[in-house]
Design an enzyme around this catalytic site. Structure first.
Site, PDB file in Angstrom:
ATOM      1  N   HIS A 198       0.827  -1.210   0.000  1.00 47.35           N
ATOM      2  CA  HIS A 198       0.000   0.000   0.000  1.00 47.35           C
ATOM      3  C   HIS A 198       0.859   1.257   0.000  1.00 47.35           C
ATOM      4  O   HIS A 198       0.520   2.256  -0.616  1.00 47.35           O
ATOM      5  CB  HIS A 198      -0.931   0.010   1.221  1.00 47.35           C
ATOM      6  N   ARG A 305     -10.150   5.222  -1.419  1.00 48.43           N
ATOM      7  CA  ARG A 305      -9.810   4.340  -0.291  1.00 48.43           C
ATOM      8  C   ARG A 305     -10.109   5.086   1.019  1.00 48.43           C
ATOM      9  O   ARG A 305      -9.265   5.789   1.552  1.00 48.43           O
ATOM     10  CB  ARG A 305      -8.336   3.945  -0.348  1.00 48.43           C
ATOM     11  N   ARG A 341     -14.860   3.185  -1.489  1.00 50.16           N
ATOM     12  CA  ARG A 341     -14.710   1.830  -0.964  1.00 50.16           C
ATOM     13  C   ARG A 341     -14.848   1.895   0.553  1.00 50.16           C
ATOM     14  O   ARG A 341     -14.250   2.751   1.208  1.00 50.16           O
ATOM     15  CB  ARG A 341     -13.341   1.260  -1.315  1.00 50.16           C
ATOM     16  N   GLU A 440     -11.460  -9.530  -5.446  1.00 43.20           N
ATOM     17  CA  GLU A 440     -10.028  -9.520  -5.125  1.00 43.20           C
ATOM     18  C   GLU A 440      -9.590 -10.765  -4.367  1.00 43.20           C
ATOM     19  O   GLU A 440      -8.452 -10.877  -3.925  1.00 43.20           O
ATOM     20  CB  GLU A 440      -9.636  -8.246  -4.364  1.00 43.20           C
ATOM     21  N   ASN A 463      -4.441  -6.132  -7.132  1.00 45.06           N
ATOM     22  CA  ASN A 463      -3.325  -6.147  -6.175  1.00 45.06           C
ATOM     23  C   ASN A 463      -3.498  -7.315  -5.213  1.00 45.06           C
ATOM     24  O   ASN A 463      -2.564  -8.064  -4.930  1.00 45.06           O
ATOM     25  CB  ASN A 463      -3.264  -4.849  -5.371  1.00 45.06           C
ATOM     26  N   ASP A 464      -4.711  -7.447  -4.703  1.00 39.96           N
ATOM     27  CA  ASP A 464      -4.969  -8.562  -3.794  1.00 39.96           C
ATOM     28  C   ASP A 464      -5.255  -9.847  -4.553  1.00 39.96           C
ATOM     29  O   ASP A 464      -4.874 -10.922  -4.108  1.00 39.96           O
ATOM     30  CB  ASP A 464      -6.140  -8.219  -2.862  1.00 39.96           C
ATOM     31  N   ARG A 474       1.934  -9.414  -1.305  1.00 36.72           N
ATOM     32  CA  ARG A 474       2.137  -8.250  -2.173  1.00 36.72           C
ATOM     33  C   ARG A 474       3.179  -7.279  -1.628  1.00 36.72           C
ATOM     34  O   ARG A 474       3.719  -6.464  -2.361  1.00 36.72           O
ATOM     35  CB  ARG A 474       0.798  -7.513  -2.373  1.00 36.72           C
ATOM     36  N   CYS A 511      -9.584  -1.838 -10.650  1.00 37.57           N
ATOM     37  CA  CYS A 511      -8.985  -0.750  -9.872  1.00 37.57           C
ATOM     38  C   CYS A 511      -7.648  -1.138  -9.264  1.00 37.57           C
ATOM     39  O   CYS A 511      -7.060  -0.359  -8.524  1.00 37.57           O
ATOM     40  CB  CYS A 511      -9.955  -0.258  -8.794  1.00 37.57           C
TER      41      CYS A 511
END
Ligand code: PEP
Ligand code: MG
Length: 555
Positions: A198, A305, A341, A440, A463-464, A474, A511
């Site tokens: 992140h 986020r 989100r 995800e 990403n996840d 990650r 995203c």
């Protein structure tokens, strides 16, 4: 500061673009080494005086910071600071620390550490989650005193003249990155961190040049070294020779020129060469990014986020504070769609988790623990209720959508929808905003048909999805070689998600960081993604690239 040394180089696992040539300052990220030393009777009064001086200095810090908070609209940060200042001045704490130094003959650092630990342990036993979360306050004040005792520089960042400041540390949390940015740091380099940590995503979003996963950097780089941070190639170079430094200056100008050329694409429509519209949206974390999002002509916010609201507060913002924030975002985006989100706390953000939920992280593997929607639905949590009400209240300000993170079961979406409808009824709101599922977790792909039935849209968080599909953390630089979108397992999962969405007649966005990978733009468009959402600095390169492609739908 050391004298100029040998030129040294290193590579990083992850980077945020830009080239910065500056001076390094090493920081220790708030962790102070705490020595335990037995002291003789002759040193006791000097040690007590040292403690008292550190206490006085820590109180001055509070007074200094207080002045910066006076003009803020919200008084909350000021109240938190004042509460911590009172704790710092608590006579009982001083008495115990002094008693420890005098009667046990131990150094001031260890005495402070022990007393703070004792108090923190009492907080652990408290039933009330809010009070238990106050443990972090006492830990913060302990750190303040220790930073003065250990002479650890108190993390004061020292820019010298016009020379850009580069900060080096073991690791930086997402919130730590925001703090560096707000302090005007030009670049940072961290030993830890993988390509989708992140922290590096945030760095790209706010446009701070960075390297993460730069192994051994702290051993090789000295405080005060001149350094080149090349966020384009993912390399650093300390003590560059004049020739090398010049080469980098030329490269940096080249990067600036490319960026200037890209400005021609700001405000243009995002279309393929043959006219197919693919919405390019922004991934945002902070309201400070909104003006730039508008200037670039983004077609909305595909991922806001919301957990980053916590970066400016020491406490969970209540419904009203959240509402004010969301309403401001909606007003600023002037009718463009904004997808908020729900707070994705947990996983890589364990400190946030403890601080704001009062729930102690006991999971050996927090990425597989109580994260995202799991935490939101956790019994007794008011997080979700407050956030849903705040979002509902802001929903009449424009095109607001709600996205649910970390979904692995249909029941989770059903429950969030039930609570959303319930909150809307409480507020007398009839128009329920669209509710979407983040895809995800591999299980969500497998049950995408069922999820599509109860979702108004999908957004794929690669990403996840990559992390969980390939079982490769990650944020772990040691498994960066495994963490790759090129793995043949990924593409079919993307296709399955698109097919499920379109079969149910709902739109699908991406995203995750893959949305901004130019090698994938054509494939994602042809697969049928309706929009791609990405960090701001990726929007123009993607729009330019899209304009060179032709649309060949797969079905
Ligand atoms: C993702 O997982 O791809 C995503 C966009 O969410 P985050 O990076 O915040 O986990
Ligand atoms: Mg995610």
């Amino acid at each position: 500061m050391t004298s100029p040394g040998k030129m040294l180089k290193g590579k990083a696992a992850a980077c945020s673009p830009g080239i910065v040539i500056g001076r390094v300052q090493k920081v220790n990220g708030g962790e102070f080494p705490i020595p335990e030393i037995r002291i003789g009777a002759e040193r006791i009064s000097a040690e007590i005086a040292r403690f008292e001086q550190a206490l006085t200095d820590a109180v001055s810090d509070f007074d200094h910071e207080r002045r910066h908070l006076m003009d803020l609209e919200s008084q909350e940060p000021l109240h938190i600071l004042d509460a911590q200042r009172l704790m710092l001045l608590d006579a009982e704490l001083s008495r115990k620390v002094i008693h420890c130094i005098r009667d046990e003959g131990i150094n001031a650092e260890w005495a402070v550490h022990r007393q703070i630990q004792d108090i923190a342990n009492v907080f652990d036993g408290i039933n009330d989650a809010y009070l238990r979360a106050r443990k972090s306050d006492i830990q913060h004040i302990g750190q303040r005193i220790l930073s003065h005792l250990s002479g650890a520089g108190h993390e004061a960042l020292q820019a010298s003249g016009d020379e850009p400041l580069v900060v080096a540390g073991t690791d930086f949390t997402p919130i730590g990155v925001l703090r560096l940015w707000r302090q005007g740091v030009a670049a940072f380099i961290a030993e830890k961190g993988g390509p989708s940590a992140h922290s590096i995503i945030i760095a790209r979003g706010i446009g701070i040049t960075a390297l993460m996963g730069a192994e051994d950097a702290l051993q090789l780089i000295n405080d005060g070294d001149r350094i080149v941070i090349d966020g384009e190639q993912g390399v650093w170079l300390s003590n560059p020779t004049p020739d090398v430094e010049n080469e980098y200056r030329v490269l940096a100008r080249g990067v600036e020129n490319v960026e200037r050329d890209l400005q021609a694409f700001a405000g243009q429509a995002s279309r393929s060469r043959d006219g197919h519209a693919l919405r390019l949206m922004a991934n945002l974390e902070l309201e400070e990014e909104l003006p730039q999002a508008l200037e670039l002509g983004t077609e909305g916010v595909g991922l806001y986020r919301t957990e980053f609201l916590l970066s400016t507060s020491d406490q969970m913002p209540d419904e009203e504070a959240q509402y004010q924030h969301y309403a401001k975002v909606m007003r600023t985006m002037r009718g463009l769609p904004v997808t908020f989100r729900l707070m994705d706390i947990g996983g890589e953000k364990p400190l946030l988790f403890e601080q704001f939920t009062g729930h102690r992280v006991i999971a050996a593997n927090p990425a597989l623990g109580l994260r995202g929607v799991r935490l939101l639905l956790h019994a007794g949590s008011t997080l979700l209720h407050d956030q849903l009400r705040a979002l509902l209240r802001a929903s009449n300000k424009g095109d607001l959508q709600i996205l649910v993170p970390m979904v692995s079961q249909v029941e989770e979406m059903q429950e969030v929808r039930r609570l959303l409808v319930e909150a809307a009824a409480e507020l007398g709101i009839e128009k329920i905003p669209p509710l979407g599922t983040m895809i995800e977790v591999p299980a969500a792909v497998i049950i995408a048909d069922a999820l599509a039935e109860i979702s108004d849209f999908f957004s794929v968080g690669t990403n996840d999805l990559i992390q969980y599909t390939l079982a490769a953390d990650r944020a772990d630089e040691e498994v960066t070689y495994l963490y790759s979108a090129a793995h043949p397992a990924l593409e079919p999962m993307l296709r399955m998600s698109v097919q499920a969405a379109h079969k149910a007649g709902i739109p699908i966005a991406m995203c995750g960081e893959l949305a901004a990978d130019l090698k994938w733009t054509e494939r994602l468009m042809n697969m049928g993604f309706d929009s791609l959402s990405m960090s701001l600095h990726h929007i123009l390169p993607t729009r330019k690239h899209l304009a060179s492609l032709n649309y060949h739908p797969e079905s």
